[in-house]
Design a protein around this motif. Structure first.
Motif, PDB file in Angstrom:
ATOM      1  N   SER A   1      -3.339  -6.556  -3.101  1.00 49.00           N
ATOM      2  CA  SER A   1      -2.985  -5.406  -2.268  1.00 49.00           C
ATOM      3  C   SER A   1      -2.305  -5.873  -0.994  1.00 49.00           C
ATOM      4  CB  SER A   1      -4.233  -4.590  -1.915  1.00 49.00           C
ATOM      5  OG  SER A   1      -5.057  -5.320  -1.029  1.00 49.00           O
TER       6      SER A   1
ATOM      7  N   PRO B   1      -2.692  -4.942   2.665  1.00 47.10           N
ATOM      8  CA  PRO B   1      -3.609  -4.159   3.488  1.00 47.10           C
ATOM      9  C   PRO B   1      -2.937  -3.302   4.556  1.00 47.10           C
ATOM     10  CG  PRO B   1      -3.787  -6.495   4.002  1.00 47.10           C
ATOM     11  CD  PRO B   1      -2.889  -6.378   2.807  1.00 47.10           C
TER      12      PRO B   1
ATOM     13  N   ILE C   1      -0.367  -1.274   3.950  1.00 45.35           N
ATOM     14  CA  ILE C   1       0.031   0.010   3.367  1.00 45.35           C
ATOM     15  C   ILE C   1      -0.831   0.469   2.193  1.00 45.35           C
ATOM     16  CG2 ILE C   1       2.430  -0.217   4.107  1.00 45.35           C
ATOM     17  CD1 ILE C   1       3.092  -1.019   1.176  1.00 45.35           C
ATOM     18  N   GLU C   2      -1.792  -0.372   1.756  1.00 45.28           N
ATOM     19  CA  GLU C   2      -2.588  -0.031   0.572  1.00 45.28           C
ATOM     20  C   GLU C   2      -4.080  -0.209   0.830  1.00 45.28           C
ATOM     21  OE1 GLU C   2       0.309  -1.311  -3.084  1.00 45.28           O
ATOM     22  OE2 GLU C   2      -0.696  -2.922  -2.014  1.00 45.28           O
ATOM     23  N   ASP C   3      -4.871   0.561   0.090  1.00 42.33           N
ATOM     24  CA  ASP C   3      -6.323   0.423   0.090  1.00 42.33           C
ATOM     25  C   ASP C   3      -6.772  -0.020  -1.290  1.00 42.33           C
ATOM     26  OD1 ASP C   3      -6.821   1.382   2.717  1.00 42.33           O
ATOM     27  OD2 ASP C   3      -6.701   3.455   2.009  1.00 42.33           O
TER      28      ASP C   3
ATOM     29  N   ARG D   1      -0.270  10.917  -6.307  1.00 48.01           N
ATOM     30  CA  ARG D   1      -0.183   9.614  -5.652  1.00 48.01           C
ATOM     31  C   ARG D   1      -0.190   8.574  -6.760  1.00 48.01           C
ATOM     32  NH1 ARG D   1       1.055   9.315  -0.485  1.00 48.01           N
ATOM     33  NH2 ARG D   1      -0.278   7.551  -0.098  1.00 48.01           N
TER      34      ARG D   1
ATOM     35  N   LYS E   1      -2.134   3.889   1.189  1.00 54.45           N
ATOM     36  CA  LYS E   1      -2.934   4.586   2.198  1.00 54.45           C
ATOM     37  C   LYS E   1      -2.435   6.027   2.304  1.00 54.45           C
ATOM     38  CE  LYS E   1      -4.061   0.539   4.914  1.00 54.45           C
ATOM     39  NZ  LYS E   1      -5.423   0.511   5.339  1.00 54.45           N
ATOM     40  N   PRO E   2      -3.321   6.965   2.625  1.00 54.71           N
ATOM     41  CA  PRO E   2      -2.933   8.386   2.656  1.00 54.71           C
ATOM     42  C   PRO E   2      -1.746   8.683   3.574  1.00 54.71           C
ATOM     43  CG  PRO E   2      -5.314   8.170   2.859  1.00 54.71           C
ATOM     44  CD  PRO E   2      -4.737   6.782   2.923  1.00 54.71           C
ATOM     45  N   GLU E   3      -1.607   7.941   4.661  1.00 57.76           N
ATOM     46  CA  GLU E   3      -0.527   8.214   5.614  1.00 57.76           C
ATOM     47  C   GLU E   3       0.807   7.593   5.206  1.00 57.76           C
ATOM     48  OE1 GLU E   3      -2.915   4.668   7.149  1.00 57.76           O
ATOM     49  OE2 GLU E   3      -3.387   6.603   6.286  1.00 57.76           O
TER      50      GLU E   3
END
Length: 87
Positions: A68, A70, A72-74, A38, A11-13
């Motif tokens: 995945s 969910p 920390i990841e998309d 990334r 995830k971007p954050e």
């Protein structure tokens, strides 16, 4: 046999230390112009026969439940391998 590609990204954050390390190494190798990197994961799932909507739905479910995290990841892409190459 058909092949489905699943791509997962942080995830971007979320801090991406591997991406940061690659971004720092690129200029040292004379590869300039990149401002960020990334790093994600790619899975290739083989299916019997052609890739159809049912197989893609199963792959999406697998991506959400197993491939995945969910928190920390998309899941950014679930597509037939031929479609994934053109994107």
């Amino acid at each position: 046999m058909g092949r489905i590609v699943v791509e997962v990204m942080p995830k971007p954050e979320i801090l991406d230390p591997q991406g940061k390390a690659v971004a720092g190494a690129l200029p040292r190798l004379g590869l300039d112009g990149f401002v960020a990197v990334r790093q994600g994961k790619r899975f290739e799932l083989e299916v019997e026969g052609e890739v159809d909507d049912a197989a893609l739905d199963q792959a999406r479910r697998a991506a959400e439940l197993l491939l995945s995290n969910p928190v920390i990841e998309d899941v950014v892409r679930v597509a037939a391998a031929d479609d994934a190459r053109s994107a």
